[in-house]
Design a protein around this motif. Structure first.
Motif, short mmCIF file in Angstrom:
data_model
loop_
_atom_site.label_atom_id
_atom_site.label_comp_id
_atom_site.label_asym_id
_atom_site.label_seq_id
_atom_site.Cartn_x
_atom_site.Cartn_y
_atom_site.Cartn_z
N HIS A 46 18.65 35.94 38.41
CA HIS A 46 19.67 36.95 38.65
C HIS A 46 19.01 38.30 38.91
N PRO A 47 19.71 39.19 39.61
CA PRO A 47 19.13 40.52 39.86
C PRO A 47 19.03 41.32 38.56
N PRO A 48 18.23 42.37 38.57
CA PRO A 48 18.12 43.21 37.36
C PRO A 48 19.47 43.81 37.00
N PRO A 49 19.72 44.00 35.72
CA PRO A 49 21.01 44.58 35.31
C PRO A 49 21.12 46.04 35.72
N GLY A 50 22.36 46.53 35.77
CA GLY A 50 22.61 47.91 36.13
C GLY A 50 22.98 48.05 37.59
N ILE A 51 23.10 49.30 38.02
CA ILE A 51 23.49 49.61 39.40
C ILE A 51 22.25 49.53 40.29
N LEU A 52 22.32 48.71 41.33
CA LEU A 52 21.21 48.57 42.26
C LEU A 52 21.37 49.56 43.40
N THR A 53 20.29 50.22 43.76
CA THR A 53 20.32 51.22 44.83
C THR A 53 19.23 50.92 45.83
N TRP A 76 12.16 46.13 49.18
CA TRP A 76 13.17 46.51 48.18
C TRP A 76 13.09 45.61 46.95
N GLY A 77 12.89 44.29 47.17
CA GLY A 77 12.75 43.37 46.05
C GLY A 77 11.51 43.66 45.22
N GLU A 78 10.41 44.07 45.90
CA GLU A 78 9.21 44.41 45.15
C GLU A 78 9.42 45.65 44.28
N GLN A 79 10.18 46.62 44.79
CA GLN A 79 10.48 47.79 43.97
C GLN A 79 11.29 47.43 42.74
N LEU A 80 12.19 46.46 42.88
CA LEU A 80 13.04 46.07 41.75
C LEU A 80 12.38 45.01 40.87
N ASN A 81 11.16 44.56 41.25
CA ASN A 81 10.51 43.45 40.52
C ASN A 81 11.41 42.22 40.50
N TRP A 82 12.02 41.97 41.64
CA TRP A 82 12.96 40.85 41.79
C TRP A 82 12.51 40.02 42.98
N ASP A 83 12.11 38.79 42.73
CA ASP A 83 11.61 37.91 43.78
C ASP A 83 12.79 37.39 44.60
N ILE A 84 12.89 37.86 45.85
CA ILE A 84 14.00 37.46 46.71
C ILE A 84 13.46 36.91 48.01
N HIS A 85 14.32 36.17 48.70
CA HIS A 85 13.99 35.61 50.01
C HIS A 85 15.12 35.90 50.98
N PRO A 86 14.93 36.80 51.98
CA PRO A 86 15.98 37.05 52.98
C PRO A 86 16.21 35.79 53.82
N ILE A 87 17.44 35.38 53.89
CA ILE A 87 17.78 34.13 54.60
C ILE A 87 18.41 34.41 55.95
N LYS A 88 19.47 35.25 56.01
CA LYS A 88 20.22 35.41 57.25
C LYS A 88 20.94 36.75 57.22
N ALA A 89 20.94 37.44 58.37
CA ALA A 89 21.70 38.69 58.51
C ALA A 89 23.16 38.36 58.76
N LEU A 90 24.04 38.98 58.00
CA LEU A 90 25.48 38.78 58.15
C LEU A 90 26.14 39.96 58.83
N GLY A 91 25.36 40.88 59.33
CA GLY A 91 25.88 42.07 59.97
C GLY A 91 24.81 43.14 60.00
N PRO A 92 25.11 44.29 60.56
CA PRO A 92 24.10 45.37 60.62
C PRO A 92 23.74 45.90 59.24
N ASN A 93 24.61 45.75 58.26
CA ASN A 93 24.32 46.28 56.92
C ASN A 93 24.64 45.25 55.83
N ALA A 94 24.52 43.96 56.15
CA ALA A 94 24.80 42.90 55.18
C ALA A 94 23.83 41.75 55.41
N TRP A 95 23.32 41.16 54.32
CA TRP A 95 22.35 40.05 54.39
C TRP A 95 22.71 38.99 53.38
N LEU A 96 22.29 37.76 53.67
CA LEU A 96 22.34 36.66 52.72
C LEU A 96 20.94 36.46 52.19
#
Length: 1614
Positions: A1433-1440, A1407-1427
């Motif tokens: 900063h993330p790209p401007p606008g609505i992220l999908t 997902w980060g590669e699609q957004l051209n945003w270098d991210i590092h998944p650290i920890k799952a905070l739930g079935p549909n939430a991550w740290l």
């Protein structure tokens, strides 16, 4: 009708005038409708008569059909009787000798005739029962109802040899000797008054006559309540309910059950330690009224042998649980058409003789809609009872098994012992499941081989042809889907358990296809399916007492399938008891079922007692019986061949004794009580020599301010009482006093450490008296309380006393339930007030009261005062005899709990904590939400439903308030499934639970572990001294005070104070100890302490980041310049096409930043105080700006300059040459105590900067440290003093080019150096390879690599440091073949929400590669939430994510605080806002200090606010404005013309409306005139017609003046 007849006669005879004929015809026509109505009425009556005749015929047919059915039933019974007689004849013929064959045959023929006669009598009984009516309390019933003989031999001997006897007064004498007098029931006797007899005989008796005593036992508080259980069953739910109410509500019971099957009787006796008796085999009648214990009668309901003994015993309450198969929808539903179905009315008929006050009926749900229900209720009415309550209830509403049963309660119509009370149902609670009830055995399950599911069972379960009615919707489903629908796990409601549970697959196929296969299994998948253990089934229904299970599970499942469950029986029995007048205090249904739930049998608390033929499951601490002895007697009974069908002649059986003679007093085994032993009169008043003498002593509690009274049993030691009052009370002898007190409990100042003994006394409040009792910690506490005559005491601070609960030192008992007041405040308001104040709880031994002190703002103090003063309900406060008072002082509020009784402080603190927590948590309840259970000390603190969005942190915060009386400010930990949770919602915890619930165990916050006792004393001493010094006490007073406290007060009490969190509670507790030691500080010192504390608060406020008002600061005029080097003025606000600089807050500047457009062609800039990140295309930079505040004091502000003009604003430049700045780096230097000798470490903690400089200089790094600051001493992770420090750290700066050389030696020289960046974080240009091993091992590995930059160490491991350039090469050397880990340099954290369910790290990277945003998944905070982390900063606008919106929340560092924009200079004052206006007027907001003087002299300003481009623009704007004015005038003229035209149109419309109104008025006048003239004409015509008709009427009624000559002749014309 008369008028009609006259008219017809006149017409037939011919009218003499035509007009008269017309009139008569008219009258005839007028009478025709009346005739037609009469005819229709007659037809309706005939039709109703036919319907009534048809209905009568149908009723007659139904009666005949019923009679035929009854005859068939009678014939069936007769046939069965004959078959039985024949079988008995064959058996006896084979067993009898040849010499006795003839006599045996004669006897068998007589028995067969008797059985046939009894069958005929039964048929008559059933037929006549439909027409019975009650004749009152003394009415007799038809003799055929009780035609069966075989009663007492004594009465048979009294009869005459001829078969008849005349009984007169001798009958009363004989009955008095036999039954003790009283009312008797005479049956099948003949009246002797017709003809009258000379000897005064009243009745004639023969062999068929009966006499029954009609006994009504005494219903008083001291007498046992008799309960007769017809169809008692093996489980005996009625008996379970009686035992429960007797144990926990002190209601004495004696029960007698009736069962026809001997094995069922034995199971009943084993479950309840009852004795089995058989009236047919007993040599002498058994008097139940004089026997102890409970009994189960082995006899059939139709057998009359048991009736006299039960009637003599007396039956106030009777239960009827007849077989349910005839009325079940799962069976054929034959009802009264079957033998078992007739047992229900037969049992009701027995009430005519036994005459109970109330009858409790239980039947299957199908009975409520069965066609024969009306007949059964008619029988109930006929025998004198009325139904007052009936309801169909499912046992799953108070349990985990579905079991729908029809329950009913009937009372005698003429009974005077009933008090009308509204019947209740059980309380509504959340759905329970087997796991919640602790009803499932852990592995290995006892006798698990019989619980296996076979292939045949699975085949039946999967077959869609065998679907029961409620599963017909699965007819098109697959076999696996059907099987899955039949599966239930520990978090589901178990379907109904039937008598053929585990055996339904053995039915024939036609039955299964017609009725369905009702089997179901326990498990989550096909591989682990099993059946439920019979004991598990009992516990899933919620049971009390023990569980008896035969080793043959088919019989055991049959027993539990036919049972009435304990909750159903308890509900009916409680309602029946509330009807009796002997019950002073009606039982609360909520309390009853709460006690049943708390004291239920649990699988985890069971121990197994095994035998050869059965198993008992009893509580681990239940030693009330010798269970092993019971099992041995049961095994002997099963092996006895004489006990297959009935008891041996003259024998009875009991689990505690075995077989014994029923006509003599049994000899129980040692430790066992006799079940039917009869007490002599002398034994009632006798006192056993082994009875423990334990008198109750009166004790006076005496302090300096209070005089109170309490009681204690003689076995309570003085040490027990002193422990309850923390050793501050001493017990003195007062036996010689005249006031009747045995002891005096006085207050004393003592600091002796009191250890709680294993056996301690517990306070008990009963009937307004405080009693200290001593209970054994092993055993049932309720039974021990009963022995102390405390039967009414059944509550503790949590609620009902439960079986098996643990007894604590702070446990207190009551004879009433403690309740809290419903809060009229929001919990959030209480929590906010608590966080904004300081509280302390103190117990005053002198005043015997609790004092709550609250310090803070007035509104917060009042909020908490209102909460703490209204926590108890009014009823509880009155029962406890406590009063709550509040007193408001200028800076503090005092809340006092004054008590009449000397409650122990720990017990009252526990009581207050329970009530407070429940009141607070009740404010969170939401219906239909997730169930949350909080358990503490093994009991339920709170049980309720809360929103799934509720965070656990909210619960912890509320619990900190509720537990403040006990924990004194410490936190309570919430443990869920053996893990502690803090920041998580209830919904996230319960999402994996099928039952949508969460059960938390509460654990108090723990602290401690300071080493040896000497080190602990030093730590406590230093902590106490630090606390006093922080409050401003002088060191001269603190030093001797701490030494005195440590010498007088024990280490236990002082350690408890040091473990309290900093705050008012800690300070007040310490000052109270000082006061007890006589160490009160002088007043002057106290005032100095207050000032010091106030100064400390001021210092704390200074640490808060200063937020400035931009309007209060003026920029130096010559600092900002235009491109032509002219100074720019400071403007008030941003205006279109202006020039200068404007100072704004970030909130005011945000809209201009978001717009991102340049608004002028000249120089214009925004000055935003502070360092901010600006997103967008506007040019910006951060710089330090010289300013002056409102007091004209010089200040340097760090601000962000944002350019808004086409030309950039520049700053002044210095003409002097620039000084070279040195490139330096910040490092953290850490030293560990374990690396140095004791002497060296002492020098290090005192002089760390000098020591490190000297050490580095000796290693060739002379003068490498440029600046040093910030020494920090730590013990583990806590700040500490130099005496207890285990590590030391400070910071320094060095030249960047010397950093590599310094790092190379770090660690190896025991000086651990960590490079930092300018933000104070770890420098990401260095990476660490963590390696396990010793220091020599790491030295050898460092020598193998190139570019090692020293050692790195934390508390548990070490590693080698390398630069980012050398890291890959070093990794390949140290770990060849392993992939090199990628660097994850992130300085920002984000909480990503609304991700796809089950999102993982690989998905996030893509997902980060699609957004051209270098991210590092650290920890799952739930079935549909991550740290996740990132550098940018993330790209401007609505992220999908796959076209679904994703929410990102930036998480700033915990230590990230907004830096103060004031780099140098004074901080702003509170009064700056007031001074700013005057200063601005003096200084001039335009930035020109000479502007006021120039204005007075009429000179132009020194600098224009607009540039040349802006001047031309202004000229053009003036021309445009002139054109706009002209256009505006034209628009005004046009609008006026439009308004005038519109007004003219309105005038025309008004005139038209007036014309229409005038025309309408004229038309209405003409219409009125016409209607008046028409009505007058009609009236005149009507008057004329009436006059004519009147003359005609008079002519017809007038008599003729002369008689007719010829009546038959024709009339002639004149």
């Amino acid at each position: 009708m008369a008028t009609t007849a006259v008219a017809l006669a006149a017409i037939s005879a011919g009218a003499w005038q035509p007009w008269l004929a017309a009139v008569l015809a008219l009258l005839f026509l007028l009478s025709l409708p009346k005739c037609w109505r009469l005819q229709r009425r007659c037809e309706e009556e005939r039709r109703c008569l036919k319907v009534a005749e048809a209905q009568f015929s149908r009723q007659q047919a139904q009666r005949e059909k019923l009679a035929a059915q009854l005859k068939v039933a009678g014939a069936r019974v007769a046939k069965q009787g004959a078959a039985i007689a024949k079988e008995i004849a064959y058996q006896r013929a084979e067993a009898s000798p040849a010499a006795a064959e003839q006599a045996a045959a004669v006897q068998l023929r007589a028995e067969a005739e008797e059985l046939q006669r009894l069958a005929e009598v039964l048929l008559l009984c059933i037929t006549w029962s439909m027409d019975w009516r009650d004749d009152g309390d003394d009415g007799l019933i038809t003799a055929s109802q009780m035609a069966r003989a075989d009663y007492h031999t004594a009465f048979a001997e009294a009869l005459a040899p001829g078969g008849a006897a005349l009984v007169n007064r001798s009958l009363r004498q004989w009955a008095g000797d036999r039954f003790g007098g009283g009312k008797m029931f005479l049956w099948n006797v003949k009246d002797s008054f017709d003809p009258p007899r000379l000897d005064g005989t009243a009745w004639t008796f023969d062999n068929d006559s009966k006499i029954f005593p009609v006994n009504r036992p005494l219903l008083t508080k001291t007498h046992k309540i008799h309960v007769f259980e017809s169809f008692a069953g093996a489980y005996a739910g009625w008996k379970h309910a009686c035992r429960f109410l007797q144990d926990h509500f002190s209601i004495p019971f004696q029960t007698v059950g009736l069962e026809f099957d001997l094995s069922t009787c034995v199971a009943y006796a084993m479950s309840h330690n009852a004795s089995i008796i058989d009236p047919k085999t007993a040599h002498a009648p058994i008097n139940l009224a004089k026997a102890d214990g409970d009994f189960i009668i082995h006899a059939s309901l139709e057998d009359d042998a048991w009736v006299p003994m039960v009637s003599e015993w007396g039956v106030p309450l009777m239960s009827i649980s007849s077989p349910c198969q005839p009325y079940s929808n799962a069976s054929k539903g034959l009802g009264l058409d079957s033998d078992q179905g007739c047992l229900l009315p037969s049992a009701i008929l027995r009430c005519r003789i036994l005459r109970p006050i109330a009858v409790m009926i239980e039947q299957v749900n199908g009975f409520s809609t069965h066609r024969h229900k009306t007949h059964c209720l008619q029988v109930l009415k006929a025998v004198g009872y009325k139904l007052i309550w009936q309801r169909t209830l499912d046992a799953s509403e108070f349990g985990s098994v579905s079991r729908l049963r029809w329950l009913a309660l009937a009372v005698h119509r003429n009974s005077q012992e009933i008090e009308p009370v509204q019947c209740e149902s059980w309380p509504q609670i959340v759905q329970l499941f087997p796991q919640m009830l602790d009803a499932l055995f852990p592995e290995p399950i006892p006798q698990s081989m019989q619980l296996t599911v076979t292939e045949k069972m699975l085949a039946c379960a999967k077959d869609t042809c065998f679907l029961p009615p409620f599963m017909k919707h699965l007819k098109n489903a697959s076999g696996q889907e059907v099987l899955h629908a039949r599966m239930v796990n520990e978090n589901g409601v178990i379907p109904t358990i039937m008598a053929m549970y585990g055996q339904q697959h053995e039915l024939d196929r036609s039955t299964l296809e017609k009725k369905g296969y009702y089997g179901h299994f326990f498990g989550s998948c096909e591989e682990n399916l099993r059946f439920l253990h019979p004991a598990e089934i009992q516990m899933c229904h919620i049971t009390y007492g023990e569980a008896f299970v035969e080793n043959d599970f088919k019989q055991a499942w049959k027993n539990v399938g036919n049972m009435i469950c304990c909750p159903h029986a308890t509900l009916l029995l409680t309602n029946a008891l509330n009807l009796l007048k002997i019950v002073d205090k009606k039982l609360s249904m909520h309390e009853v079922f709460d006690a049943l739930f708390q004291n239920r049998l649990k699988a985890s608390e069971c121990r197994v007692v095994t035998g050869s033929f059965a198993t008992m499951f009893v509580r681990k601490d239940d030693n009330s019986c010798d269970w092993d002895l019971h099992m041995r007697h049961y095994d002997e009974f099963c092996k006895n061949e004489e006990c297959v069908f009935q008891l041996p002649e003259g024998k009875a059986w009991s689990p505690s004794i075995g077989l014994f003679n029923s006509d003599c007093k049994p000899q129980p085994s040692e430790g066992e009580a006799s079940q039917i032993s009869q007490c002599a009169q002398t034994e009632v008043d006798a006192i056993s020599d082994t009875m423990k003498f334990n008198p109750l002593l009166r004790i006076k509690v005496e302090t300096a301010k209070r005089l109170m009274i309490m009681w204690a049993y003689a076995d309570v030691s003085p040490h027990d009482l002193s422990c309850h009052f923390n050793g501050k009370m001493t017990l003195e002898d007062s036996m010689d006093s005249e006031d009747g007190f045995a002891f005096i409990l006085k207050h004393q100042v003592s600091f002796q450490e009191m250890d709680h003994p294993e056996q301690f006394a517990s306070p008990c409040l009963k009937e307004d008296a405080l009693i200290f009792i001593k209970l054994e910690r092993i055993g049932k506490y309720q039974e021990q309380l009963d022995k102390l005559n405390l039967e009414s005491v059944r509550f503790d601070q949590f609620g009902i006393i439960s079986v098996g609960q643990k007894l604590y030192h702070d446990t207190m008992f009551f004879d009433f339930r403690i309740s809290h007041q419903e809060l009229d405040q929001y919990a959030c308001m209480i929590l906010a007030a608590f966080l904004g104040t300081q509280m302390s709880f103190q117990w005053s031994e002198i005043a015997m009261q609790f004092n709550l002190s609250i310090q803070g703002e007035e509104i917060q103090r009042k909020t908490l005062e209102r909460f703490w003063t209204q926590i108890f309900s009014q009823a509880s406060a009155e029962a406890l005899q406590i009063s709550v008072h509040a007193m408001h002082l200028p800076s503090i509020t005092e809340v006092t709990y004054q008590m009449k009784h000397p409650f122990p402080p720990d017990a009252f603190a526990l009581l207050l904590a329970v009530v407070t927590n429940r009141a607070l948590l009740d404010t969170l309840v939401e219906t239909g939400a997730i169930r949350v259970v909080l358990k503490w000390k093994g009991k339920t603190l709170w049980d309720g439903t809360v929103s799934q969005s509720l965070n656990v942190q909210t619960l912890i915060a509320l619990l900190q308030i509720g537990f403040f009386p006990i924990l004194l400010g410490k936190n309570m930990r919430l443990v869920y499934k053996a893990k502690q949770y803090c920041d998580v919602t209830i919904g996230e915890l319960a999402q994996n639970n099928a039952n949508q619930s969460a059960i938390f165990q509460l654990v108090a916050e723990c602290s401690g572990g300071t080493g040896t006792k000497e080190s602990q004393r030093a730590y406590v001493r230093n902590s106490l001294a630090a606390t006093l010094l922080e409050q401003g006490f002088s060191i001269d007073w603190v030093a001797p005070t701490t030494e005195t406290i440590m010498s007088k007060v024990g280490l236990k009490q002082t350690t408890a104070i040091t473990q309290l969190p900093p705050g008012k509670q800690r300070v007040d507790s310490l000052l109270k100890i000082c006061d007890d030691c006589g160490l009160t500080p002088p007043p002057k010192m106290t005032r100095a302490v207050a000032k010091t504390a106030q100064a400390g608060e001021t210092r704390a406020r200074k640490k808060i980041v200063v937020q400035i008002d931009p309007n209060e600061y003026q920029i130096e005029p010559s600092f900002f310049l235009a491109q032509n080097d002219q100074p720019l003025m400071q403007q008030k606000e941003i205006r279109h096409k202006s020039t200068g600089v404007v100072m704004l807050s970030y909130e005011s500047a945000a809209p201009w930043i978001a717009e991102g457009q340049r608004i002028t062609a000249d120089e214009l800039a925004m000055i935003i105080p502070g360092q901010h990140e600006i997103q967008g295309s506007l040019k910006h930079e951060i710089m330090n700006i010289p300013c002056k505040d409102s007091a004209m004091r010089p200040v340097i502000l760090k601000a962000t300059v944002v350019q808004l003009g086409e030309k950039c604003v520049k700053t002044m430049t210095s003409e002097k040459p620039a000084i070279d700045e040195m490139d330096c780096t910040t490092i953290a230097i850490t030293l560990w105590k374990e690396d140095w000798q004791t002497e060296e470490w002492s020098h290090i903690v005192d002089h760390p900067f000098a020591f490190v400089r000297q050490t580095l200089a000796s290693q060739g790094h002379d003068e490498i440290l440029q600046a040093t600051w910030g020494r920090s001493l730590r013990n583990q992770k806590q700040q500490t003093t130099s005496q207890h420090a285990t590590s030391l750290q400070f910071h320094a700066t060095i030249q960047t080019d010397k950093l590599r050389a310094l790092l190379t030696t770090s660690g190896f020289n025991k000086i651990w150096i960590t490079p930092k960046d300018r933000m104070g974080r770890l420098d990401s240009t260095w990476r660490v390879i963590w390696i396990e091993g010793s220091l020599p091992h790491l030295n050898s590995l460092a020598s193998k690599t190139n570019g090692c930059a020293g050692l790195v160490k934390n508390r548990t491991s070490m590693g080698l440091r390398f630069s980012a350039v050398d890291f890959d090469q070093a990794w390949g050397v140290l770990f060849p073949g392993k992939p090199t880990p990628k660097p994850h340099d992130v300085n920002m954290l984000f909480h990503a929400q609304s991700l796809p369910y089950g999102c993982n790290a690989d998905m996030l990277r893509k997902w980060g590669e699609q957004l051209n945003w270098d991210i590092h998944p650290i920890k799952a905070l739930g079935p549909n939430a991550w740290l996740i982390g990132s550098k940018v900063h993330p790209p401007p606008g609505i992220l999908t994510f796959n076209s679904k919106p994703v929410l990102l929340k930036h998480l700033p560092p915990k230590d990230a605080t907004a830096p103060s924009p004031i780099v140098a200079g004074p901080k702003p004052w509170k009064s700056d806002a007031k001074r700013s206006t005057n200063a601005n007027e003096q200084f001039g907001m335009q930035g020109d200090p000479w502007a006021p003087a120039a204005q007075q002299k009429g000179l132009p300003p020194a600098f224009a606010n607009t540039g040349p481009s802006e001047t031309k623009f202004k000229e053009q704007d003036a021309k445009i404005d002139e054109q706009n004015v002209k256009i505006q005038k034209m628009n005004d003229a046009l609008e006026k013309l439009t308004a005038d035209t519109k007004q003219e149109f309105l005038n025309v419309q008004e005139r038209e409306k007036q014309s229409q109104l005038q025309m309408h008025t004229a038309i209405q006048a003409v219409k009125s005139d016409l209607e008046s003239a028409f009505q007058n004409a009609i009236q005149q015509q009507s008057v004329q017609l009436n006059g004519t008709l009147g003359e005609l009427r008079a002519l017809l009624q007038a008599k003729p003046k002369r008689a007719r000559a010829n009546a038959d002749g024709d009339m002639e014309d004149d």
